[in-house]
Design a protein around this motif. Structure first.
Motif, mmCIF file in Angstrom:
data_model
loop_
_atom_site.group_PDB
_atom_site.id
_atom_site.type_symbol
_atom_site.label_atom_id
_atom_site.label_comp_id
_atom_site.label_asym_id
_atom_site.label_seq_id
_atom_site.Cartn_x
_atom_site.Cartn_y
_atom_site.Cartn_z
ATOM 1 N N ARG A 1 0.820 -1.159 0.049
ATOM 2 C CA ARG A 1 0.073 -0.032 0.012
ATOM 3 C C ARG A 1 0.858 1.226 -0.079
ATOM 4 N NH1 ARG A 1 -4.624 2.750 -1.399
ATOM 5 N NH2 ARG A 1 -4.827 4.456 -0.041
ATOM 6 N N GLU A 2 1.867 1.310 0.736
ATOM 7 C CA GLU A 2 2.767 2.370 1.012
ATOM 8 C C GLU A 2 3.473 2.608 -0.628
ATOM 9 O OE1 GLU A 2 6.548 2.135 3.144
ATOM 10 O OE2 GLU A 2 5.725 3.568 4.451
ATOM 11 N N LYS A 3 3.781 1.619 -1.347
ATOM 12 C CA LYS A 3 4.502 1.825 -2.477
ATOM 13 C C LYS A 3 3.381 2.563 -3.407
ATOM 14 C CE LYS A 3 7.560 0.438 -5.882
ATOM 15 N NZ LYS A 3 8.861 0.893 -5.976
ATOM 16 N N ALA A 4 2.347 2.173 -3.606
ATOM 17 C CA ALA A 4 1.378 2.487 -4.313
ATOM 18 C C ALA A 4 1.066 4.316 -3.942
ATOM 19 C CB ALA A 4 -0.064 1.943 -4.361
ATOM 20 N N GLU A 5 1.016 4.398 -2.939
ATOM 21 C CA GLU A 5 0.921 6.108 -2.158
ATOM 22 C C GLU A 5 2.048 6.740 -2.891
ATOM 23 O OE1 GLU A 5 -2.186 5.524 1.308
ATOM 24 O OE2 GLU A 5 -0.129 5.284 1.761
ATOM 25 N N GLN A 6 3.273 6.240 -2.498
ATOM 26 C CA GLN A 6 4.345 7.081 -2.866
ATOM 27 C C GLN A 6 4.621 7.359 -4.500
ATOM 28 O OE1 GLN A 6 7.421 4.825 -0.475
ATOM 29 N NE2 GLN A 6 6.807 5.891 1.345
ATOM 30 N N GLU A 7 4.601 6.346 -5.164
ATOM 31 C CA GLU A 7 4.775 6.411 -6.425
ATOM 32 C C GLU A 7 3.713 6.131 -7.430
ATOM 33 O OE1 GLU A 7 7.899 3.443 -7.398
ATOM 34 O OE2 GLU A 7 8.741 3.745 -5.218
ATOM 35 N N PHE A 8 2.622 5.924 -7.396
ATOM 36 C CA PHE A 8 1.407 5.552 -8.446
ATOM 37 C C PHE A 8 0.371 6.065 -8.106
ATOM 38 C CE2 PHE A 8 4.358 1.525 -8.316
ATOM 39 C CZ PHE A 8 5.272 2.071 -9.307
ATOM 40 N N SER A 9 0.090 7.139 -7.478
ATOM 41 C CA SER A 9 -1.115 7.895 -7.245
ATOM 42 C C SER A 9 -1.449 8.733 -8.519
ATOM 43 C CB SER A 9 -1.081 8.693 -5.991
ATOM 44 O OG SER A 9 -0.032 10.012 -6.222
ATOM 45 N N GLN A 10 -2.770 8.956 -8.767
ATOM 46 C CA GLN A 10 -3.133 9.672 -9.926
ATOM 47 C C GLN A 10 -2.702 11.250 -9.788
ATOM 48 O OE1 GLN A 10 -7.346 10.187 -9.897
ATOM 49 N NE2 GLN A 10 -7.338 9.356 -12.042
ATOM 50 N N GLY A 11 -2.430 11.770 -8.658
ATOM 51 C CA GLY A 11 -1.934 13.171 -8.483
ATOM 52 C C GLY A 11 -0.338 13.230 -8.980
ATOM 53 N N ILE A 12 0.206 12.049 -8.762
ATOM 54 C CA ILE A 12 1.819 12.075 -8.889
ATOM 55 C C ILE A 12 1.856 12.128 -10.533
ATOM 56 C CG2 ILE A 12 3.888 10.958 -9.005
ATOM 57 C CD1 ILE A 12 3.071 10.139 -5.913
ATOM 58 N N GLN A 13 1.197 11.322 -11.095
ATOM 59 C CA GLN A 13 1.209 11.150 -12.568
ATOM 60 C C GLN A 13 0.967 12.337 -13.292
ATOM 61 O OE1 GLN A 13 -2.109 9.029 -14.282
ATOM 62 N NE2 GLN A 13 -0.840 8.126 -15.854
ATOM 63 N N ALA A 14 -0.309 12.821 -12.701
ATOM 64 C CA ALA A 14 -0.917 14.140 -13.496
ATOM 65 C C ALA A 14 0.162 15.332 -13.422
ATOM 66 C CB ALA A 14 -1.997 14.621 -12.800
ATOM 67 N N HIS A 15 0.827 15.550 -12.285
ATOM 68 C CA HIS A 15 1.718 16.334 -11.969
ATOM 69 C C HIS A 15 2.995 16.423 -13.057
ATOM 70 C CE1 HIS A 15 -0.381 17.782 -8.139
ATOM 71 N NE2 HIS A 15 0.257 19.198 -8.485
ATOM 72 N N ARG A 16 3.341 15.001 -13.032
ATOM 73 C CA ARG A 16 4.493 14.885 -14.078
ATOM 74 C C ARG A 16 4.307 15.130 -15.290
ATOM 75 N NH1 ARG A 16 7.643 9.406 -12.428
ATOM 76 N NH2 ARG A 16 9.356 10.331 -13.867
ATOM 77 N N TYR A 17 3.183 14.705 -15.698
ATOM 78 C CA TYR A 17 2.730 14.998 -17.160
ATOM 79 C C TYR A 17 2.598 16.517 -17.530
ATOM 80 C CZ TYR A 17 1.890 10.508 -19.147
ATOM 81 O OH TYR A 17 1.909 9.027 -19.782
ATOM 82 N N LEU A 18 2.080 17.002 -16.471
ATOM 83 C CA LEU A 18 1.602 18.659 -16.732
ATOM 84 C C LEU A 18 3.060 19.327 -16.706
ATOM 85 C CD1 LEU A 18 -0.286 20.827 -16.950
ATOM 86 C CD2 LEU A 18 -0.275 20.803 -14.509
ATOM 87 N N ALA A 19 3.967 18.840 -16.073
ATOM 88 C CA ALA A 19 5.293 19.355 -16.227
ATOM 89 C C ALA A 19 5.832 19.232 -17.577
ATOM 90 C CB ALA A 19 6.405 19.031 -15.190
#
Length: 417
Positions: free
Chosen positions: A389-407
């Motif tokens: 669960r910790e791995k998913a929260e730290q690396e694979f959340s929708q918010g993290i993905q969206a911020h990286r694409y937006l950058a």
């Protein structure tokens, strides 16, 4: 900024679900995001698809017509192979929508003609859900390295001719995409390495951004409750296996999972385990695993999938090739440890002995041993589940993905102007 996601479907299949999740994540950041698809199955008003029955019928027919050239190859494998030769109306739709940037996803099944990319003037970001974009038509190379040169003599076509269909497709891509404003996003480190070795993409900018998912939806649900709702046994340890066409796609490794489970059925574990399969209905002649198997069919909504993962004790992915399996990501987000072969992008998600087990590639015995290792110790299991669960929260959340694409999108638009 106006971003147009282009995907063959909106929620049908792992790549489509991933594209739609990115669209949702970008929308939450205030980005004007729309999705252009050939088949719409969800209800999102921002997803644009053929509306009349005639146009929907044509979209369905494209799937059949695109595969016609493959009939010339009688000895081809059953693996997915996309020609993408049919003219399409995508460029004119894009002209009407006037996006600032285009994000391609999985665009096969006759949806996007190869030559269409040459007509697009906006910056294009292509998210690679498999290898098709840089091969001569196959979606996974299966140890063939011809895509690193020019394709031809394609093993999946059963061809011994250099100028076969795979070489023709490769030449069409090389000609059409030579001057396209194209940036590549690989979902896994493995896919990034493959794209960098390819003759088509070796000189392009390649970024690695994994898929994301809504960790508020995909989260651990009480196991007893999940099993009650799914009518699964409370007194067994459950092994979960799932994928679209789980039992019919050889790349998904069902033929390796079955002997691994049969080995376990001959041990004291045989009385403690049962198997759950989703993504496939029960076949007329079910395989013999040595213990009971439950077939749940196909799920398209996230809540039902979260229930399925939470009901299981371990998720097994026996794939022989895999980019970044949504199923593993979804499972760890629900706190379910995973067992898989150490191939492709799987090591990006499964940390050996920390949130699951990475078996030696294609070794049935080690796959079985991994299942036992995950289930055999209660204290260790709790730690595996927490780290998953910790791995998913730290690396694979929708918010993290969206911020990286937006950058990335902002960088490309800044370069344009």
């Amino acid at each position: 900024m106006k971003v147009l996601q282009i995907s063959e479907s909106d929620i049908d299949g792992g790549a489509a679900r991933a594209a739609h999740r990115l669209h949702q994540g970008l929308s939450r950041l205030g980005v004007n995001s729309q999705v252009l698809v050939q088949r719409k199955l969800g209800l999102d008003s921002a997803v644009i698809a053929p509306e009349t029955k005639l146009m929907q019928g044509i979209a369905t027919a494209r799937i059949t017509f695109d595969a016609l050239p493959l009939k010339l190859y009688r000895h081809r494998s059953k693996n997915t192979f996309s020609v993408q030769w049919l003219p399409d109306g995508v460029a004119s739709q894009i002209a009407r929508l006037k996006p600032d940037l285009i994000n391609l996803h999985w665009v096969n099944l006759g949806y996007l003609q190869i030559e269409t990319l040459a007509r697009l003037k906006q910056p294009i970001v292509w998210s690679l859900h498999d290898m098709w974009a840089f091969t001569g038509g196959c979606h996974y190379n299966q140890e063939c390295d011809h895509y690193q040169i020019a394709c031809g003599k394609c093993p999946q076509l059963g061809s011994h001719h250099q100028r076969d269909l795979s070489h023709q497709i490769w030449r069409r891509k090389a000609k059409a995409w030579g001057h396209a404003n194209l940036t590549i996003v690989a979902l896994s480190s493995w896919m990034a390495e493959c794209a960098a070795k390819s003759s088509l993409f070796c000189n392009l900018r390649i970024e690695t951004i994994p898929n994301g998912l809504n960790t508020d939806v995909y989260h651990p649900i009480d196991k007893q409750t999940a099993r009650h709702l799914l009518q699964l046994p409370q007194d067994k340890q459950i092994i979960l296996f799932g994928s679209l066409q789980a039992t019919s796609d050889s790349r998904k490794g069902f033929h390796l999972l079955q002997p691994a489970l049969r080995q376990l059925s001959q041990t004291p574990w045989g009385d403690r385990l049962e198997l759950v399969v989703f993504g496939a209905s029960q076949p007329q002649e079910p395989p013999d695993f040595g213990f009971k198997a439950h077939y749940l069919g196909t799920f398209n909504d996230d809540l039902s999938l979260a229930l399925v993962y939470s009901a299981a004790d371990v998720f097994v992915l026996p794939s022989t090739q895999e980019n970044l399996a949504n199923t593993v990501m979804e499972a760890i987000a629900c706190g379910t440890p995973c067992v898989a072969f150490k191939i492709g992008g799987t090591p990006d998600m499964i940390e050996h002995h920390n949130n699951g087990y990475l078996a030696k590639p294609y070794e049935v015995e080690d796959l079985a041993q991994g299942i036992v290792w995950v289930l055999d110790n209660e204290d260790r299991y709790r730690k595996l589940s927490m780290r998953a669960r910790e791995k998913a929260e730290q690396e694979f959340s929708q918010g993290i993905q969206a911020h990286r694409y937006l950058a990335l999108f902002n960088d490309l638009i800044d370069q344009k102007y």
